[in-house]
Scaffold this active site. Structure first.
Site: not given
Ligand code: CTP
Length: 400
Positions: A208-210
């Site tokens: 995932g990412n932030r």
């Protein structure tokens, strides 16, 4: 300075009780609110509640305090009229210019922005009579929010729910800030993607990412306040649905692609604010991947995800469709941004500098919007909604 004057019209639906919270938010944030309920609204919530919460007198008919000519004065003095909930009957009376109670008189005399937050059963919302009344009100410059989808009175669920009061308040705030300017995205359909995709490895793990989704949500909220029909494609966000937007929830890049392409088919503009994973695991394990004590971990094989922004830009669903991308860069920000704009083929690219403690999850942002025609619009450090307004200004100018 005088407090901004808001008229809160309340019509007779079960959601009238939620208007108490909207009233509370308006008064606590420094607005002078005059509540104008319809007679049937008072069957749900009594005049004493509205008077006590607003600190102002409450009447439904034009025959109270006649010497003050309330049927004209309340509307004339308002900076904003918001009708929440707006029933099918109230929308119909407003669309036809009836003036049979204090609220409809107020709507006829008001020259300020007007927001309707409809709430009713799905059948009533979808009825051709209501559709036409809503279209008439929108054509005349009112902001009519799309109802939310969810639980209705009784056991029913569907479209027709009043959006959350906190979110209606956000729309009111933005509409008030715009002043008497016409909603310039009225009649337009815009698509915004927000959040960050998750690419599953197994049932419990993902890449995932932030991205928090805050910038995309600010874009959706701002577009609603400017009169657009908004489809928000939300990837893994933990934010409340913006009032008036149709929200589609997705998880992976492939799901996001499908949802965006579908919504973009009749869209005037698409803004890709979502952080889309460029790669996904080459395979998905249907059972949880176990560690083996005597072995080194397997390297993770990845495959490319389609570039949705480039794909849409190369093959526009409609002539003149305006496409906006976002670029998160850590260094050589402007040069990388220019190259990315050319590579993706979109009309506008919002370039912002990111780092471990910058932009992701923050309330504020700072960016430069690069245009394919060579334009460069710096947006100073400020709230994400200010950047959103600039993006829609640039989009609106290109829509003509
Ligand atoms: N985007 C997309 N599809 C992808 C990846 C990105 O539509 N598979 C969109 C994003 O929504 C964003 C823009 O492309 O609007 C820029 O994404 P970014 O990750 O910054 O660019 P990349 O093409 O991934 O370039 P790089 O990773 O080399 O910086």
């Amino acid at each position: 300075m005088d407090k901004p004057r808001v008229v809160l019209g309340v019509s007779g639906g079960i959601a009238a009780y939620k208007a108490c919270e909207l009233l509370r938010r308006l008064t606590e944030s420094g607005h002078d609110v005059r509540v104008v309920p319809t007679a049937s609204a008072l069957r749900f919530v009594g005049a004493a509640t509205w008077a006590a919460l607003s600190g102002n007198p409450v009447s439904t008919e034009v025959w109270d305090e006649v010497h003050e000519v309330p049927h004209v004065r309340i509307g004339q003095q308002a900076d904003l009229v918001v009708v929440a909930p707006a029933t099918a009957d109230t929308l119909a009376r407003a669309a036809h210019g009836l003036a049979d109670d204090l609220l409809t008189n107020t709507l006829l005399t008001a020259r300020c922005p007007v927001v309707f937050a409809p709430a009713m059963h799905t059948e009533m919302w979808e009825h051709p009579a209501t559709r036409e009344n809503v279209a008439t009100l929108r054509r005349r410059g009112a902001v009519v929010l799309e109802p939310a989808v969810g639980r209705l009175t009784g056991a029913d669920t569907g479209k027709g729910r009043l959006p959350e009061p906190a979110e209606i308040f956000e729309v009111c705030r933005r509409v008030l800030a715009r002043g008497v300017r016409e909603p310039d995205l009225a009649g337009r359909h815009v698509v915004v993607s927000a959040g960050g995709t998750r690419e599953p490895l197994d049932p419990v793990r993902f890449l995932g990412n932030r991205s928090s989704g805050k910038q995309g949500y600010a874009l959706a909220r701002t577009a609603v306040a400017r009169g657009a029909r908004v489809t928000l494609i939300a990837a893994n966000t933990a934010l409340p649905d913006p009032a008036g937007a149709d929200v589609v929830r997705v998880e992976t890049a492939l799901q996001l692609r499908e949802a965006v392409l579908k919504a973009a088919a009749d869209a005037d503009a698409v803004v890709m604010a979502a952080a889309v994973a460029d790669f996904r695991p080459a395979s998905y394990a249907t059972g949880k991947i176990k560690k083996k004590d005597d072995q080194e971990p397997e390297p993770l094989a990845l495959v490319r995800n389609p570039d949705i922004l480039a794909e849409m830009s190369a093959d526009r669903a409609r002539p003149g469709q305006v496409i906006v991308g976002f670029a998160a860069e850590t260094d050589d920000v402007l040069a990388n941004g220019r190259r990315k704009l050319a590579r993706k083929g979109c009309d506008l690219l919002v370039v912002n500098e990111v780092g471990e403690h910058r932009t992701f999850g923050a309330e504020e942002n700072e960016a430069v919007v690069l245009a394919a025609d060579g334009g460069e619009t710096p947006v100073p450090h400020g709230p994400k909604e200010a950047l959103a307004e600039t993006v829609w200004d640039l989009v609106a100018a290109r829509l003509g």
